[in-house]
Enzyme design. Structure first.
Site, mmCIF file in Angstrom:
data_model
loop_
_atom_site.group_PDB
_atom_site.id
_atom_site.type_symbol
_atom_site.label_atom_id
_atom_site.label_comp_id
_atom_site.label_asym_id
_atom_site.label_seq_id
_atom_site.Cartn_x
_atom_site.Cartn_y
_atom_site.Cartn_z
ATOM 1 N N ALA A 66 84.557 1.616 80.766
ATOM 2 C CA ALA A 66 83.726 2.070 81.883
ATOM 3 C C ALA A 66 84.658 2.662 82.922
ATOM 4 O O ALA A 66 85.839 2.295 82.989
ATOM 5 C CB ALA A 66 82.968 0.881 82.457
ATOM 6 N N GLY A 112 84.067 -0.914 77.841
ATOM 7 C CA GLY A 112 82.802 -0.259 77.500
ATOM 8 C C GLY A 112 82.903 0.635 76.269
ATOM 9 O O GLY A 112 81.909 0.878 75.601
ATOM 10 N N GLU A 115 82.536 -1.681 73.465
ATOM 11 C CA GLU A 115 81.138 -2.145 73.509
ATOM 12 C C GLU A 115 80.193 -1.070 72.958
ATOM 13 O O GLU A 115 79.220 -1.380 72.276
ATOM 14 C CB GLU A 115 80.766 -2.544 74.943
ATOM 15 C CG GLU A 115 81.468 -3.843 75.355
ATOM 16 C CD GLU A 115 81.293 -4.175 76.824
ATOM 17 O OE1 GLU A 115 81.651 -3.323 77.670
ATOM 18 O OE2 GLU A 115 80.804 -5.270 77.135
HETATM 19 N N1 COA Z 1 88.331 4.327 84.047
HETATM 20 C C1 COA Z 1 88.697 5.367 84.799
HETATM 21 N N2 COA Z 1 89.743 6.169 84.506
HETATM 22 C C2 COA Z 1 90.413 5.891 83.380
HETATM 23 C C3 COA Z 1 90.090 4.809 82.535
HETATM 24 C C4 COA Z 1 88.985 4.014 82.897
HETATM 25 N N3 COA Z 1 88.571 2.985 82.152
HETATM 26 N N4 COA Z 1 90.967 4.780 81.511
HETATM 27 C C5 COA Z 1 91.799 5.818 81.695
HETATM 28 N N5 COA Z 1 91.492 6.478 82.815
HETATM 29 C C6 COA Z 1 92.152 7.659 83.394
HETATM 30 C C7 COA Z 1 93.441 7.286 84.100
HETATM 31 O O1 COA Z 1 93.173 6.828 85.430
HETATM 32 C C8 COA Z 1 94.174 8.613 84.072
HETATM 33 O O2 COA Z 1 93.627 9.455 85.070
HETATM 34 P P1 COA Z 1 94.619 10.353 86.003
HETATM 35 O O3 COA Z 1 95.352 11.245 85.042
HETATM 36 O O4 COA Z 1 93.667 11.069 86.906
HETATM 37 O O5 COA Z 1 95.512 9.364 86.683
HETATM 38 C C9 COA Z 1 93.782 9.193 82.724
HETATM 39 O O6 COA Z 1 92.571 8.529 82.359
HETATM 40 C C10 COA Z 1 94.801 8.966 81.624
HETATM 41 O O7 COA Z 1 95.059 7.568 81.539
HETATM 42 P P2 COA Z 1 96.542 6.922 81.633
HETATM 43 O O8 COA Z 1 96.395 5.512 82.088
HETATM 44 O O9 COA Z 1 97.437 7.815 82.410
HETATM 45 O O10 COA Z 1 96.977 6.980 80.090
HETATM 46 P P3 COA Z 1 98.027 6.008 79.369
HETATM 47 O O11 COA Z 1 98.288 6.645 78.047
HETATM 48 O O12 COA Z 1 99.177 5.736 80.241
HETATM 49 O O13 COA Z 1 97.255 4.624 79.152
HETATM 50 C C11 COA Z 1 95.356 3.228 78.583
HETATM 51 C C12 COA Z 1 96.129 4.553 78.312
HETATM 52 C C13 COA Z 1 94.053 3.294 77.781
HETATM 53 C C14 COA Z 1 96.178 2.036 78.109
HETATM 54 C C15 COA Z 1 95.067 3.117 80.097
HETATM 55 O O14 COA Z 1 94.457 4.306 80.548
HETATM 56 C C16 COA Z 1 94.159 1.972 80.474
HETATM 57 O O15 COA Z 1 94.558 0.812 80.473
HETATM 58 N N6 COA Z 1 92.882 2.279 80.847
HETATM 59 C C17 COA Z 1 91.954 1.303 81.325
HETATM 60 C C18 COA Z 1 91.426 0.464 80.180
HETATM 61 C C19 COA Z 1 90.456 -0.597 80.678
HETATM 62 O O16 COA Z 1 90.807 -1.523 81.375
HETATM 63 N N7 COA Z 1 89.183 -0.439 80.295
HETATM 64 C C20 COA Z 1 88.162 -1.386 80.626
HETATM 65 C C21 COA Z 1 87.421 -0.952 81.817
HETATM 66 S S1 COA Z 1 86.143 -2.112 82.209
#
Ligand code: COA
Length: 260
Positions: A66, A112, A115
């Protein structure tokens, strides 16, 4: 109907819905959830669509969760509404469609995202896929059905560990857990999915819809799945598909199901 956050493509009985926010790793914001609702409804209402594929654009993510930026400042009431609306519009909605939904998990499926994949009727994954429910690392719990569907799919102990550690499992482990049915290299993913879809489409779509209903009944509180099965079984006898399926068998030919 035009979409900004997803794409919708129909070809030969298969509708492919692709979440298209690759720069945000296809994170599910409010607008995307609304568009997904409309797209799934459109596909379900389309007589010609016999299988729905849900996937994410890009090579990195199915859906990374999400959209955290949208709910960071929410209150208790807003949090509850977010989960309730999301479940009604998308996650429960998808799980109860009568058209088979296959999640093609092509990278991260987190929060999400996992999910949504779990709400689909089954999942196939690319070998680079990573799956997890990391919500407790953000101070919340999975709110789109994850605490219910993950234990149903992988067992309570594994679900407890995945949710408590907020960790990710790779595609191999997801395969051994039964969370995904098949794992292939990313470039083979859609071809495998289409091969499975073709097998599904040889069968009665009406009977498949009734089978989904009966299977889902096992996971609903207060529902006796055996009774639902008996009722749905009976209903099949009043369908053109049943007449065609049994007639074709007796005439030793391939059935051509009208889907009615
Ligand atoms: N919500 C909003 N934005 C998200 C997102 C999320 N769940 N997951 C990734 N993004 C965005 C990042 O903020 C980033 O945006 P930016 O370039 O404007 O800063 C972009 O997507 C790329 O993500 P980034 O974190 O830079 O990539 P990464 O390869 O370093 O890491 C993940 C990948 C998936 C490990 C990491 O993005 C992450 O942990 N995301 C959140 C996962 C999460 O907790 N999901 C559950 C939400 S309830």
């Amino acid at each position: 109907m035009s979409f900004d956050n997803i794409t919708y493509q129909y070809d030969n009985g298969i509708t492919t819905i692709t979440i298209d926010r690759p720069k945000k790793l296809n994170a599910l914001n409010r607008d995307t959830i609304q568009e997904l609702h409309e797209a799934f409804k459109k596909a379900e209402d389309d007589f010609n669509t016999k299988v729905i594929i849900i996937t994410g654009n890009g090579e990195k993510a199915f859906v990374a969760g999400a959209d955290i930026s949208e709910f960071a400042g929410y209150s208790v009431v807003q949090g509850e509404q977010l989960a309730a609306k999301g479940q009604a519009k998308l996650f429960d909605f998808v799980a109860h469609l009568s058209t088979p939904v296959i999640a093609v998990v092509n990278g991260f499926a987190l929060g999400g995202g996992l999910e949504l994949a779990m709400a689909a009727h089954f999942r196939i994954a690319s070998d680079n896929a990573k799956m997890g429910l990391p919500e407790v690392s953000l101070g919340v719990i999975p709110g789109y059905g994850g605490t219910q569907r993950l234990p149903q799919l992988v067992g309570k102990g594994r679900a407890m560990e995945m949710i408590m550690t907020a960790g990710m499992i790779d595609a191999n482990q997801a395969l051994s857990y039964g969370l995904v049915n098949h794992m292939v290299e990313q470039h083979e993913l859609l071809a495998l999915c289409e091969k499975i879809a073709v097998k599904i489409m040889r069968n009665s779509s009406v009977a498949i819809g009734k089978a989904i209903k009966a299977i889902n009944a096992n996971y609903k509180d207060g529902k006796d799945g055996y009774k639902v099965e008996i009722r749905q079984f009976g209903k099949c006898f009043d369908t053109e598909d049943f007449t065609e399926g049994t007639t074709a068998f007796l005439e030793k030919r391939q059935a051509v199901f009208p889907g009615k």
